[in-house]
Write a protein that holds these residues in place. Sequence first.
Motif, PDB file in Angstrom:
ATOM      1  N   GLU A 155       0.956  -1.333  -0.030  1.00 27.01           N
ATOM      2  CA  GLU A 155      -0.109   0.319  -0.013  1.00 27.01           C
ATOM      3  C   GLU A 155       0.757   1.343   0.117  1.00 27.01           C
ATOM      4  OE1 GLU A 155      -3.526   2.013   2.645  1.00 27.01           O
ATOM      5  OE2 GLU A 155      -2.872   0.198   3.167  1.00 27.01           O
ATOM      6  N   LEU A 156       1.773   1.339   0.753  1.00 23.95           N
ATOM      7  CA  LEU A 156       2.814   2.243   0.882  1.00 23.95           C
ATOM      8  C   LEU A 156       3.578   2.468  -0.474  1.00 23.95           C
ATOM      9  CD1 LEU A 156       4.323   1.858   4.263  1.00 23.95           C
ATOM     10  CD2 LEU A 156       2.950   3.761   3.591  1.00 23.95           C
ATOM     11  N   ILE A 157       4.083   1.494  -1.187  1.00 22.09           N
ATOM     12  CA  ILE A 157       4.733   1.811  -2.332  1.00 22.09           C
ATOM     13  C   ILE A 157       3.777   2.193  -3.409  1.00 22.09           C
ATOM     14  CG2 ILE A 157       5.933   0.387  -4.028  1.00 22.09           C
ATOM     15  CD1 ILE A 157       6.931  -1.525  -1.724  1.00 22.09           C
ATOM     16  N   SER A 158       2.611   1.869  -3.460  1.00 20.62           N
ATOM     17  CA  SER A 158       1.744   2.386  -4.328  1.00 20.62           C
ATOM     18  C   SER A 158       1.641   3.798  -4.458  1.00 20.62           C
ATOM     19  CB  SER A 158       0.319   1.512  -4.191  1.00 20.62           C
ATOM     20  OG  SER A 158      -0.362   2.096  -2.972  1.00 20.62           O
ATOM     21  N   LEU A 159       2.027   4.627  -3.230  1.00 15.14           N
ATOM     22  CA  LEU A 159       1.821   5.820  -3.135  1.00 15.14           C
ATOM     23  C   LEU A 159       2.989   6.699  -4.197  1.00 15.14           C
ATOM     24  CD1 LEU A 159       1.450   6.493   0.729  1.00 15.14           C
ATOM     25  CD2 LEU A 159      -0.403   6.560  -1.030  1.00 15.14           C
ATOM     26  N   LEU A 160       4.043   6.041  -4.318  1.00 16.73           N
ATOM     27  CA  LEU A 160       5.041   6.590  -5.310  1.00 16.73           C
ATOM     28  C   LEU A 160       4.631   6.515  -6.685  1.00 16.73           C
ATOM     29  CD1 LEU A 160       8.088   4.486  -4.302  1.00 16.73           C
ATOM     30  CD2 LEU A 160       7.805   6.854  -3.754  1.00 16.73           C
ATOM     31  N   PRO A 161       5.036   7.600  -7.363  1.00 20.13           N
ATOM     32  CA  PRO A 161       4.807   7.904  -8.911  1.00 20.13           C
ATOM     33  C   PRO A 161       5.023   6.463  -9.188  1.00 20.13           C
ATOM     34  CG  PRO A 161       5.973   9.621  -8.078  1.00 20.13           C
ATOM     35  CD  PRO A 161       6.077   8.775  -7.046  1.00 20.13           C
ATOM     36  N   GLU A 162       4.109   6.235 -10.292  1.00 21.11           N
ATOM     37  CA  GLU A 162       4.251   4.746 -11.034  1.00 21.11           C
ATOM     38  C   GLU A 162       5.621   4.363 -11.459  1.00 21.11           C
ATOM     39  OE1 GLU A 162       1.685   1.939 -14.008  1.00 21.11           O
ATOM     40  OE2 GLU A 162       0.804   3.769 -13.296  1.00 21.11           O
TER      41      GLU A 162
ATOM     42  N   CYS B  49      12.792   8.704   1.345  1.00 23.42           N
ATOM     43  CA  CYS B  49      12.289   9.957   2.006  1.00 23.42           C
ATOM     44  C   CYS B  49      11.342  10.670   1.289  1.00 23.42           C
ATOM     45  CB  CYS B  49      13.824  10.713   1.661  1.00 23.42           C
ATOM     46  SG  CYS B  49      13.674  12.289   2.526  1.00 23.42           S
ATOM     47  N   TYR B  50      11.073  10.439  -0.026  1.00 21.06           N
ATOM     48  CA  TYR B  50       9.940  11.112  -0.633  1.00 21.06           C
ATOM     49  C   TYR B  50       8.623  10.106  -0.348  1.00 21.06           C
ATOM     50  CZ  TYR B  50       6.819  12.730  -4.020  1.00 21.06           C
ATOM     51  OH  TYR B  50       5.908  13.158  -4.837  1.00 21.06           O
ATOM     52  N   LEU B  51       8.793   8.961  -0.181  1.00 17.65           N
ATOM     53  CA  LEU B  51       7.805   8.256   0.355  1.00 17.65           C
ATOM     54  C   LEU B  51       7.314   8.333   1.543  1.00 17.65           C
ATOM     55  CD1 LEU B  51       5.597   5.853  -0.348  1.00 17.65           C
ATOM     56  CD2 LEU B  51       7.672   4.060   0.120  1.00 17.65           C
ATOM     57  N   ALA B  52       8.243   8.542   2.667  1.00 16.11           N
ATOM     58  CA  ALA B  52       8.007   8.791   3.983  1.00 16.11           C
ATOM     59  C   ALA B  52       6.967  10.293   4.066  1.00 16.11           C
ATOM     60  CB  ALA B  52       9.086   9.127   4.751  1.00 16.11           C
ATOM     61  N   ALA B  53       7.796  11.240   3.043  1.00 14.13           N
ATOM     62  CA  ALA B  53       7.056  12.563   2.989  1.00 14.13           C
ATOM     63  C   ALA B  53       5.459  12.313   2.760  1.00 14.13           C
ATOM     64  CB  ALA B  53       7.573  13.409   2.143  1.00 14.13           C
ATOM     65  N   LEU B  54       5.159  11.593   1.772  1.00 12.37           N
ATOM     66  CA  LEU B  54       3.705  11.317   1.302  1.00 12.37           C
ATOM     67  C   LEU B  54       3.199  10.841   2.465  1.00 12.37           C
ATOM     68  CD1 LEU B  54       4.269   9.849  -2.453  1.00 12.37           C
ATOM     69  CD2 LEU B  54       3.507  11.975  -1.664  1.00 12.37           C
TER      70      LEU B  54
ATOM     71  N   ASN C 292       3.692  10.870   5.674  1.00  9.27           N
ATOM     72  CA  ASN C 292       3.651  11.783   6.936  1.00  9.27           C
ATOM     73  C   ASN C 292       2.887  12.651   6.694  1.00  9.27           C
ATOM     74  OD1 ASN C 292       5.217  10.317   8.545  1.00  9.27           O
ATOM     75  ND2 ASN C 292       7.138  11.184   7.904  1.00  9.27           N
ATOM     76  N   ALA C 293       2.382  13.313   5.172  1.00 15.91           N
ATOM     77  CA  ALA C 293       1.465  14.252   5.147  1.00 15.91           C
ATOM     78  C   ALA C 293       0.044  13.868   5.465  1.00 15.91           C
ATOM     79  CB  ALA C 293       1.519  14.606   3.629  1.00 15.91           C
ATOM     80  N   ARG C 294      -0.255  12.331   5.425  1.00 17.99           N
ATOM     81  CA  ARG C 294      -1.309  11.966   6.032  1.00 17.99           C
ATOM     82  C   ARG C 294      -1.412  11.672   7.435  1.00 17.99           C
ATOM     83  NH1 ARG C 294      -2.985   7.441   1.262  1.00 17.99           N
ATOM     84  NH2 ARG C 294      -2.874   8.739  -0.407  1.00 17.99           N
ATOM     85  N   ARG C 295      -0.185  11.130   7.844  1.00 22.10           N
ATOM     86  CA  ARG C 295      -0.368  10.738   9.443  1.00 22.10           C
ATOM     87  C   ARG C 295      -0.001  12.067  10.164  1.00 22.10           C
ATOM     88  NH1 ARG C 295       4.193   9.564  12.861  1.00 22.10           N
ATOM     89  NH2 ARG C 295       5.695   9.828  11.268  1.00 22.10           N
ATOM     90  N   LEU C 296       0.536  12.992   9.808  1.00 21.09           N
ATOM     91  CA  LEU C 296       0.735  14.273  10.839  1.00 21.09           C
ATOM     92  C   LEU C 296      -0.175  15.378  10.361  1.00 21.09           C
ATOM     93  CD1 LEU C 296       4.606  14.034  10.358  1.00 21.09           C
ATOM     94  CD2 LEU C 296       3.222  13.166  12.136  1.00 21.09           C
ATOM     95  N   CYS C 297      -1.061  14.965   9.263  1.00 16.28           N
ATOM     96  CA  CYS C 297      -1.894  16.139   8.972  1.00 16.28           C
ATOM     97  C   CYS C 297      -1.404  17.520   8.755  1.00 16.28           C
ATOM     98  CB  CYS C 297      -3.012  16.093  10.087  1.00 16.28           C
ATOM     99  SG  CYS C 297      -4.070  14.495  10.268  1.00 16.28           S
ATOM    100  N   ALA C 298      -0.288  17.522   8.379  1.00 15.17           N
ATOM    101  CA  ALA C 298       0.471  18.713   7.918  1.00 15.17           C
ATOM    102  C   ALA C 298       1.092  18.812   6.710  1.00 15.17           C
ATOM    103  CB  ALA C 298       1.305  19.480   9.226  1.00 15.17           C
ATOM    104  N   PRO C 299       1.414  19.792   5.946  1.00 17.30           N
ATOM    105  CA  PRO C 299       2.276  19.788   4.693  1.00 17.30           C
ATOM    106  C   PRO C 299       3.612  19.570   4.951  1.00 17.30           C
ATOM    107  CG  PRO C 299       1.450  22.016   4.916  1.00 17.30           C
ATOM    108  CD  PRO C 299       0.720  21.080   6.123  1.00 17.30           C
ATOM    109  N   GLN C 300       4.203  18.816   4.004  1.00 17.58           N
ATOM    110  CA  GLN C 300       5.842  18.963   4.195  1.00 17.58           C
ATOM    111  C   GLN C 300       6.457  19.189   2.999  1.00 17.58           C
ATOM    112  OE1 GLN C 300       7.550  15.156   5.501  1.00 17.58           O
ATOM    113  NE2 GLN C 300       9.218  15.240   4.515  1.00 17.58           N
ATOM    114  N   ILE C 301       7.615  20.005   3.232  1.00 24.82           N
ATOM    115  CA  ILE C 301       8.312  20.444   1.933  1.00 24.82           C
ATOM    116  C   ILE C 301       9.604  20.058   1.982  1.00 24.82           C
ATOM    117  CG2 ILE C 301       6.780  22.483   1.622  1.00 24.82           C
ATOM    118  CD1 ILE C 301       9.011  24.089   2.735  1.00 24.82           C
ATOM    119  N   PHE C 302      10.252  20.001   0.740  1.00 18.55           N
ATOM    120  CA  PHE C 302      11.732  19.886   0.562  1.00 18.55           C
ATOM    121  C   PHE C 302      12.466  21.110   0.788  1.00 18.55           C
ATOM    122  CE2 PHE C 302      10.328  15.711   0.023  1.00 18.55           C
ATOM    123  CZ  PHE C 302      11.367  14.571   0.469  1.00 18.55           C
TER     124      PHE C 302
END
Length: 204
Positions: A62-69, A123-128, A130-140
């Motif tokens: 499920e997590l890996i599916s969040l990455l761009p295809e 790192c990018y996957l964790a950011a995706l 965490n945007a859901r888990r932490l309910c706040a946006p994340q930027i690089f």
Amino acid sequence: MTYSTATSRLLHGHAIEDQFMEWMSSKSLWTTHEFGQKLYDLKLQKDLRRSGVSVKTEQARELISLLPEAWQFKYLRGVGNEMPLLCRWDPDVLCVYNGKLQFFTEIKSTANKGDLVFIEMSCYLAALANARRLCAPQIFVFSPLDNSNSWTYLTLDQIPELYAFSSDGKGSRGSQTPYVAIQKTHLNQPIEELLHKYEQDWPL
């Protein structure tokens, strides 16, 4: 990658985070707070690098599916049978304006030679996630380039649009995990402009 090399990379990363937090301290009503691996002792950081979860689990799929295809094949080829724990890539710094949490940041150095910066797919996957888990946006956030005093940033949406190429990370230097490369010429959005936007959205 040896433990000493990994530790050296982490300490360099922590130094860049400190520089960003010091820079932010000059901004009126903005405060920053440490987050993520910097709060862990070195033994725990080492243990986390040795830990993972099977890519066959429902959670991992499920997590890996969040990455761009376009990235998923190289990510799977790079990590093999075990997906690293994403808590290793929790955001580095949280940013607060006038007492309200605004966004999380992942801080990246631009000090390497060459025209590219690199972002680990984990790192990018964790950011995706965490945007859901932490309910706040994340930027690089990226350290100032040569002859510049501006810290710059990219959003999660921009990275898949701007990356030059992706790699499974095998045989590469650094963390030896899957990554994407971005031309430094794309690092042209001063984070000061983003701060100003938040200040306008949250008038005193």
